[in-house]
Write an enzyme that holds these catalytic residues in place. Sequence first.
Site, PDB file in Angstrom:
ATOM      1  N   TYR A 140       0.811  -1.218   0.000  1.00 29.96           N
ATOM      2  CA  TYR A 140       0.000   0.000   0.000  1.00 29.96           C
ATOM      3  C   TYR A 140       0.847   1.273   0.000  1.00 29.96           C
ATOM      4  CZ  TYR A 140      -3.909  -3.118   1.191  1.00 29.96           C
ATOM      5  OH  TYR A 140      -4.850  -4.109   1.201  1.00 29.96           O
ATOM      6  N   LYS A 191       3.706 -15.539   2.156  1.00 28.83           N
ATOM      7  CA  LYS A 191       3.577 -16.280   0.889  1.00 28.83           C
ATOM      8  C   LYS A 191       4.993 -16.611   0.436  1.00 28.83           C
ATOM      9  CE  LYS A 191       0.947 -17.775  -2.527  1.00 28.83           C
ATOM     10  NZ  LYS A 191       0.036 -18.917  -2.373  1.00 28.83           N
ATOM     11  N   ASP A 223      -2.880 -18.201   1.670  1.00 26.85           N
ATOM     12  CA  ASP A 223      -4.076 -18.850   1.105  1.00 26.85           C
ATOM     13  C   ASP A 223      -4.596 -19.914   2.066  1.00 26.85           C
ATOM     14  OD1 ASP A 223      -1.599 -19.974   0.534  1.00 26.85           O
ATOM     15  OD2 ASP A 223      -2.218 -20.905  -1.341  1.00 26.85           O
ATOM     16  N   ASP A 247      -5.061  -6.864   6.029  1.00 23.84           N
ATOM     17  CA  ASP A 247      -6.285  -6.151   5.669  1.00 23.84           C
ATOM     18  C   ASP A 247      -7.396  -7.161   5.371  1.00 23.84           C
ATOM     19  OD1 ASP A 247      -8.015  -4.175   4.899  1.00 23.84           O
ATOM     20  OD2 ASP A 247      -6.959  -3.635   3.047  1.00 23.84           O
TER      21      ASP A 247
END
Length: 358
Positions: A140, A191, A223, A247
């Site tokens: 972000y 990840k 995931d 988030d």
Amino acid sequence: MHKVLLLPGDGIGPEVIAEVRKVLAFLVDEHGLALELEEALVGGCAYEDGGDPLPAQTLELARAADAVVLGAVGGPRFDDVERELRPEKGLLRLRAELGLFANLRPAILFADLADASSLKPELVAGLDIMIVRELTGGLYFGEPRGIRTLEGEVRRGVNTLAYDETEIERIAQAAFQIAQRRNRRLCSVDKANVLEVSELWRDVVNRVHQQYPEVSLSHMYVDNAAMQLVRDPKQFDVVLTENMFGDILSDIAAMLTGSIGMLPSASLNGADQGLYEPVHGSAPDIAGKDVANPLAAILSAAMMLRYSLDEPAMAERIEQGVRRVIAEGLRTQDIVYSARQHIGTREMGDAVVRALSD
Ligand code: NAD
């Protein structure tokens, strides 16, 4: 003497913060909590008052305070205000000015409210997870970013995911310390099978772990974490993750509890100074009607006592009080699921105060 700044803000903000004030005043008067309370304007009301959603005086008071409790900002009245002067900009600036990099989002489901969840009650009754999200780095904020036009008039959007070791280290430190105060289980979500940033994240988290041998650490791909949160959420104690993953995961965790009127949050900097606020917004549809649920704001004040003021016994007292009013069957409109009668904002605040005195 702890210094606390109350920022009621807009919409239902002033209604729920009035109940926070009531609860804190009771702890001061009856249980010897050493607290000095101030109040200031932020958001739309500050813009209307002096043309700035974060007045210099409010910022000064916030900097001088040990903690800030905010109601909510915004509302349709301010939709046409120039972007930089919108109520939300005041809140974003306040977060940036205080350097709040650690966002704490608990997802707690009181056993008596298990019906509120979209999951089966046995999967969520008694749920108590803390998601620790890095708030000031990652995708972000990374540079370069933007939309460029390439040859042949083809446009390309670019964002950058980048973390340096110091950013990972400080959020990991915060998460391990929180895990130490809870059930001492930390799951770091990344990840690392695809992203180099996650490889570094995992490496730094493992290094910080050496300072906290009493906390058990696990790693999970994002995931899988999303899947596990809806399959068996009670397996988690503290979840540590970067900005964008946090988030998404914190909203999934919030929905497990089913009610936005019950969810507190905190954002901390390295000096344990914090901004505490309910997850909900200013709810203009119900503002001024004495129907808003004040428990998210009251539970935010409990978080403040635990994480910024080092008053865990006072925090526990409030949380216990909230558990008790829920167990007694008292409900505001948003958490009534049967034909049961509901009570208003002020009445709910009074009930919590009564529960504190027993
Ligand atoms: P919202 O959270 O204000 O409301 C969503 C729904 O939940 C509404 O139906 C509302 O009535 C209900 N609700 C919210 N809080 C409740 C409570 N305590 N008790 C009972 N019901 C409650 O979200 P929104 O409608 O998307 O946004 C309204 C305004 O709030 C917008 O201007 C938005 O920008 C602002 N907002 C501010 C913050 C903040 O201050 N941190 C966060 C989110 C939205």
